[in-house]
Design a protein around this motif. Sequence first.
Motif, PDB file in Angstrom:
ATOM      1  N   SER A   4       0.812  -1.219   0.000  1.00  0.00           N
ATOM      2  CA  SER A   4       0.000   0.000   0.000  1.00  0.00           C
ATOM      3  C   SER A   4       0.843   1.267   0.000  1.00  0.00           C
ATOM      4  N   THR A   5       2.170   1.134  -0.138  1.00  0.00           N
ATOM      5  CA  THR A   5       3.041   2.299  -0.160  1.00  0.00           C
ATOM      6  C   THR A   5       2.711   3.175  -1.367  1.00  0.00           C
ATOM      7  N   PRO A   6       2.479   4.480  -1.158  1.00  0.00           N
ATOM      8  CA  PRO A   6       2.154   5.358  -2.290  1.00  0.00           C
ATOM      9  C   PRO A   6       3.282   5.373  -3.320  1.00  0.00           C
ATOM     10  N   ARG A   7       2.903   5.425  -4.584  1.00  0.00           N
ATOM     11  CA  ARG A   7       3.875   5.447  -5.671  1.00  0.00           C
ATOM     12  C   ARG A   7       3.856   6.814  -6.330  1.00  0.00           C
ATOM     13  N   ALA A   8       4.991   7.185  -6.909  1.00  0.00           N
ATOM     14  CA  ALA A   8       5.111   8.490  -7.569  1.00  0.00           C
ATOM     15  C   ALA A   8       4.523   8.472  -8.970  1.00  0.00           C
ATOM     16  N   THR A   9       4.184   7.284  -9.469  1.00  0.00           N
ATOM     17  CA  THR A   9       3.596   7.172 -10.805  1.00  0.00           C
ATOM     18  C   THR A   9       2.505   6.103 -10.785  1.00  0.00           C
ATOM     19  N   ASN A  10       1.503   6.315 -11.622  1.00  0.00           N
ATOM     20  CA  ASN A  10       0.455   5.306 -11.775  1.00  0.00           C
ATOM     21  C   ASN A  10       0.772   4.317 -12.893  1.00  0.00           C
ATOM     22  N   LEU A  11       1.865   4.535 -13.605  1.00  0.00           N
ATOM     23  CA  LEU A  11       2.293   3.584 -14.626  1.00  0.00           C
ATOM     24  C   LEU A  11       2.699   2.275 -13.958  1.00  0.00           C
ATOM     25  N   THR A  12       2.251   1.182 -14.505  1.00  0.00           N
ATOM     26  CA  THR A  12       2.566  -0.117 -13.915  1.00  0.00           C
ATOM     27  C   THR A  12       4.014  -0.498 -14.218  1.00  0.00           C
ATOM     28  N   PRO A  13       4.586  -1.415 -13.448  1.00  0.00           N
ATOM     29  CA  PRO A  13       5.946  -1.886 -13.754  1.00  0.00           C
ATOM     30  C   PRO A  13       6.087  -2.382 -15.185  1.00  0.00           C
ATOM     31  N   ALA A  14       5.063  -3.070 -15.681  1.00  0.00           N
ATOM     32  CA  ALA A  14       5.125  -3.562 -17.059  1.00  0.00           C
ATOM     33  C   ALA A  14       5.135  -2.407 -18.048  1.00  0.00           C
ATOM     34  N   GLU A  15       4.321  -1.401 -17.798  1.00  0.00           N
ATOM     35  CA  GLU A  15       4.287  -0.229 -18.678  1.00  0.00           C
ATOM     36  C   GLU A  15       5.623   0.504 -18.657  1.00  0.00           C
ATOM     37  N   LEU A  16       6.210   0.601 -17.485  1.00  0.00           N
ATOM     38  CA  LEU A  16       7.514   1.265 -17.372  1.00  0.00           C
ATOM     39  C   LEU A  16       8.587   0.469 -18.118  1.00  0.00           C
ATOM     40  N   ASP A  17       8.570  -0.838 -17.992  1.00  0.00           N
ATOM     41  CA  ASP A  17       9.541  -1.661 -18.717  1.00  0.00           C
ATOM     42  C   ASP A  17       9.398  -1.455 -20.225  1.00  0.00           C
ATOM     43  N   ASP A  18       8.157  -1.395 -20.701  1.00  0.00           N
ATOM     44  CA  ASP A  18       7.923  -1.178 -22.125  1.00  0.00           C
ATOM     45  C   ASP A  18       8.448   0.189 -22.561  1.00  0.00           C
ATOM     46  N   LEU A  19       8.213   1.219 -21.749  1.00  0.00           N
ATOM     47  CA  LEU A  19       8.677   2.569 -22.094  1.00  0.00           C
ATOM     48  C   LEU A  19      10.197   2.630 -22.105  1.00  0.00           C
ATOM     49  N   ARG A  20      10.858   1.976 -21.155  1.00  0.00           N
ATOM     50  CA  ARG A  20      12.327   1.992 -21.105  1.00  0.00           C
ATOM     51  C   ARG A  20      12.914   1.282 -22.330  1.00  0.00           C
ATOM     52  N   GLU A  21      12.327   0.154 -22.685  1.00  0.00           N
ATOM     53  CA  GLU A  21      12.794  -0.570 -23.867  1.00  0.00           C
ATOM     54  C   GLU A  21      12.580   0.263 -25.120  1.00  0.00           C
ATOM     55  N   ARG A  22      11.439   0.898 -25.209  1.00  0.00           N
ATOM     56  CA  ARG A  22      11.149   1.740 -26.373  1.00  0.00           C
ATOM     57  C   ARG A  22      12.105   2.928 -26.446  1.00  0.00           C
ATOM     58  N   ALA A  23      12.409   3.538 -25.282  1.00  0.00           N
ATOM     59  CA  ALA A  23      13.308   4.694 -25.267  1.00  0.00           C
ATOM     60  C   ALA A  23      14.703   4.298 -25.757  1.00  0.00           C
ATOM     61  N   ARG A  24      15.207   3.171 -25.298  1.00  0.00           N
ATOM     62  CA  ARG A  24      16.536   2.729 -25.746  1.00  0.00           C
ATOM     63  C   ARG A  24      16.545   2.439 -27.244  1.00  0.00           C
ATOM     64  N   ARG A  25      15.422   1.912 -27.713  1.00  0.00           N
ATOM     65  CA  ARG A  25      15.346   1.548 -29.127  1.00  0.00           C
ATOM     66  C   ARG A  25      15.170   2.774 -30.031  1.00  0.00           C
ATOM     67  N   GLU A  26      14.375   3.759 -29.593  1.00  0.00           N
ATOM     68  CA  GLU A  26      14.022   4.882 -30.452  1.00  0.00           C
ATOM     69  C   GLU A  26      14.923   6.105 -30.296  1.00  0.00           C
ATOM     70  N   ALA A  27      15.597   6.229 -29.177  1.00  0.00           N
ATOM     71  CA  ALA A  27      16.328   7.477 -28.903  1.00  0.00           C
ATOM     72  C   ALA A  27      17.404   7.752 -29.945  1.00  0.00           C
ATOM     73  N   GLY A  28      18.127   6.744 -30.334  1.00  0.00           N
ATOM     74  CA  GLY A  28      19.213   6.955 -31.281  1.00  0.00           C
ATOM     75  C   GLY A  28      20.406   7.612 -30.617  1.00  0.00           C
ATOM     76  N   PRO A  29      21.487   7.799 -31.371  1.00  0.00           N
ATOM     77  CA  PRO A  29      22.729   8.329 -30.792  1.00  0.00           C
ATOM     78  C   PRO A  29      22.753   9.849 -30.653  1.00  0.00           C
ATOM     79  N   PHE A  30      21.826  10.554 -31.302  1.00  0.00           N
ATOM     80  CA  PHE A  30      21.898  12.015 -31.327  1.00  0.00           C
ATOM     81  C   PHE A  30      20.726  12.632 -30.565  1.00  0.00           C
TER      82      PHE A  30
END
Length: 205
Positions: A4-30
Amino acid sequence: MTDSTPRATNLTPAELDDLRERARREAGPFVNPAIAATTRAHNPEWARAVLGGPRSGAWWELYLIHLALQAEPSPPPPPLETAARAARERQEAAARRAAAEERAREEAAWRELVDVLLQAGVRVEVRHNYTSHRHYELYTQGADHVYLLDPLHVGRLHRDAGVALCHTPSNAHNLQVLEPIGDGRLPSCRTCLRHLRSVARRLSA
């Protein structure tokens, strides 16, 4: 059992994992200057939750924040900051209550002393010492004195009407301008208060 500890985001762990993977894939070197110039995290706690830890400064992390802002435009209040603010407010409220209670005790003690003198036919009031010219907006020199409206003769203490209770011939030049005050202020002159308590004890005995 759920956490029941309050969280700073309502994004689920799975959603966060997807966003992190997408960021690494889409960000590019520049670095994208437009994204870099406009991307601001909701708050530090939210950013740490999105990143999964402290920020290292990598471009893909800023891009991840950019993606997370789109996925969660309205996050919950930051739990640590909110809890700290609530704790400060509780402390401040407790300090205000304590100050109010102390003020009430001081006012009750003052009224009791005044009543003892009044029963003996001696009226007093609080007056501020404006003898000094050093009275500015943020600085005031001069105490608030117990001022006698009637003469007082108790034991070896003798005071005429129209002087402070701490008045003596040697300090009269420091007490030439004593003006009434109407803000409910209590006396602050320690000598006046010492005499007042002593007189009240004698009169009550």
